[in-house]
Write an enzyme that holds these catalytic residues in place. Structure first.
Site, PDB file in Angstrom:
ATOM      1  N   THR A 160       0.827  -1.274  -0.067  1.00 52.53           N
ATOM      2  CA  THR A 160       0.015  -0.003  -0.028  1.00 52.53           C
ATOM      3  C   THR A 160       0.856   1.251   0.078  1.00 52.53           C
ATOM      4  O   THR A 160       1.771   1.449   0.572  1.00 52.53           O
ATOM      5  CB  THR A 160      -0.870   0.178   1.208  1.00 52.53           C
ATOM      6  OG1 THR A 160      -1.626   1.068   1.130  1.00 52.53           O
ATOM      7  CG2 THR A 160      -0.356  -0.236   2.512  1.00 52.53           C
ATOM      8  N   HIS A 161       0.475   2.131  -0.666  1.00 52.37           N
ATOM      9  CA  HIS A 161       1.433   3.355  -1.011  1.00 52.37           C
ATOM     10  C   HIS A 161       0.466   4.558  -0.849  1.00 52.37           C
ATOM     11  O   HIS A 161      -0.810   4.780  -1.491  1.00 52.37           O
ATOM     12  CB  HIS A 161       1.870   3.633  -2.508  1.00 52.37           C
ATOM     13  CG  HIS A 161       2.728   4.526  -2.939  1.00 52.37           C
ATOM     14  ND1 HIS A 161       3.539   5.000  -2.297  1.00 52.37           N
ATOM     15  CD2 HIS A 161       2.378   5.590  -3.609  1.00 52.37           C
ATOM     16  CE1 HIS A 161       4.095   6.094  -2.826  1.00 52.37           C
ATOM     17  NE2 HIS A 161       3.473   6.509  -3.700  1.00 52.37           N
ATOM     18  N   GLY A 195       9.654  -3.231  -8.905  1.00 52.81           N
ATOM     19  CA  GLY A 195       9.994  -1.361  -8.985  1.00 52.81           C
ATOM     20  C   GLY A 195       9.564  -0.697  -7.819  1.00 52.81           C
ATOM     21  O   GLY A 195       9.034  -1.638  -6.804  1.00 52.81           O
TER      22      GLY A 195
HETATM   23  C1  GRF Z   1       1.103   4.079   5.090  1.00 56.42           C
HETATM   24  O1  GRF Z   1       0.834   5.404   4.712  1.00 56.42           O
HETATM   25  C2  GRF Z   1       1.802   3.102   3.815  1.00 56.42           C
HETATM   26  O2  GRF Z   1       1.093   3.746   2.872  1.00 56.42           O
HETATM   27  C3  GRF Z   1       3.096   3.850   3.945  1.00 56.42           C
HETATM   28  O3  GRF Z   1       3.617   3.539   5.149  1.00 56.42           O
HETATM   29  C4  GRF Z   1       2.476   4.117   5.944  1.00 56.42           C
HETATM   30  C5  GRF Z   1       2.608   3.057   7.068  1.00 56.42           C
HETATM   31  O4  GRF Z   1       1.656   3.352   8.104  1.00 56.42           O
HETATM   32  N1  GRF Z   1       3.944   3.057   3.055  1.00 56.42           N
HETATM   33  P1  GRF Z   1       1.509   2.536   9.221  1.00 56.42           P
HETATM   34  O5  GRF Z   1       2.862   1.947   9.908  1.00 56.42           O
HETATM   35  O6  GRF Z   1       0.527   1.333   9.077  1.00 56.42           O
HETATM   36  O7  GRF Z   1       0.793   3.404  10.485  1.00 56.42           O
END
Ligand code: GRF
Length: 252
Positions: A160-161, A195
């Site tokens: 997730t990004h 990537g």
């Molecule tokens: C999230 O916003 C995710 O997309 C990014 O890192 C953050 C992680 O948040 N890669 P958490 O550790 O789950 O609170």
């Protein structure tokens, strides 16, 4: 919250991801070999993979609020997902504490404990494989997985990004969106490839940018939507199965 955002500081994923993605020897060939099976066939046949149906491994590097959302969702048997283990690339993070409080097995696989990055990657793959997950969920995991991991889990790993891909890949998605002046940003769930935040897109959710947003307020608003998206789609992918054809992800 400062501790929870520790992962996003310079020296975190930016160096790991960008350096590795550009610098790995033979990367082009590797990418080709890995991408072919990912784009042509996603294995959802558990008899073939030896996976345990309904089981996932979650990888984290920081606060773990996305992990917590998954932990909370799994309390309902109707969700159909069991978190077999939570893995991390570092100690002393809240994500691991969340798992331990929930009674979920944990493991830590640190790059510094291995001679080469490839050795680390193979060890990570092996530790994940021990739990025979149907799906691997990278939820704030701040390392780029490599060849061994993708060979074993390519096509059944999601990440997730906090931006709307293909915009603003990398560790500074919310900041770059804010700096650019976009009025809408959001989050993207994607199937992991070689990537940086480039894999086939599973789902996206949009979030409005407010005039008075800071990086922190914007990222927190994104994360609220991101957690819901993650829970919804991980549940659907595990329960219903999914396939990837070229860049199109279809949940059965
Ligand atoms: C999230 O916003 C995710 O997309 C990014 O890192 C953050 C992680 O948040 N890669 P958490 O550790 O789950 O609170």
């Amino acid at each position: 919250m400062a501790d929870c955002r520790e992962w996003a500081t310079p020296g975190g994923r930016t160096g790991d991801l960008r350096g590795e993605a550009k610098g790995a020897p033979g990367m082009g060939r590797w990418t080709e070999q890995v991408r072919c099976p990912i784009s042509s066939l996603i294995v959802t046949n558990m008899a073939e993979t030896g996976s345990i149906t309904g089981s996932i491994v979650v990888l984290v590097s920081g606060c773990g609020t996305n992990l917590q959302a998954l932990i909370d969702a799994t309390a309902d048997p109707a969700y159909g997902v069991r978190i077999a283990a939570v893995g991390a690339d570092r100690d002393d993070i809240e994500g691991l504490n969340r798992a331990r409080r929930a009674g979920i097995p944990t493991f830590v696989c640190r790059v510094a404990d291995f001679t080469t990055r490839a050795d680390w990657d193979a060890a990570l793959a092996s530790q994940v494989a021990a739990y025979r997950p149907q799906l691997v969920v990278l939820a704030g995991f701040m390392k780029l997985t490599g060849e061994a991991f993708l060979r074993q889990f390519g096509g059944r790993s999601v990440n997730t990004h906090p931006a709307l891909s293909p915009s603003f890949p990398g560790v500074h998605g919310p900041k770059e969106a804010l700096d650019y002046g976009v009025k809408v940003t959001g989050c993207t769930l994607f199937v992991v490839d070689a990537g940086v935040d480039t894999g086939p897109i599973v789902a996206q959710s949009a979030v409005s940018v407010h005039a008075d947003d800071t990086v922190e307020t914007l990222h927190e608003r994104i994360k609220t939507v991101e957690r819901q998206m993650l829970v919804d789609y991980v549940g659907r992918m595990v329960r219903d199965g999914f396939s990837v054809t070229e860049r199109k992800v279809t949940i059965s």
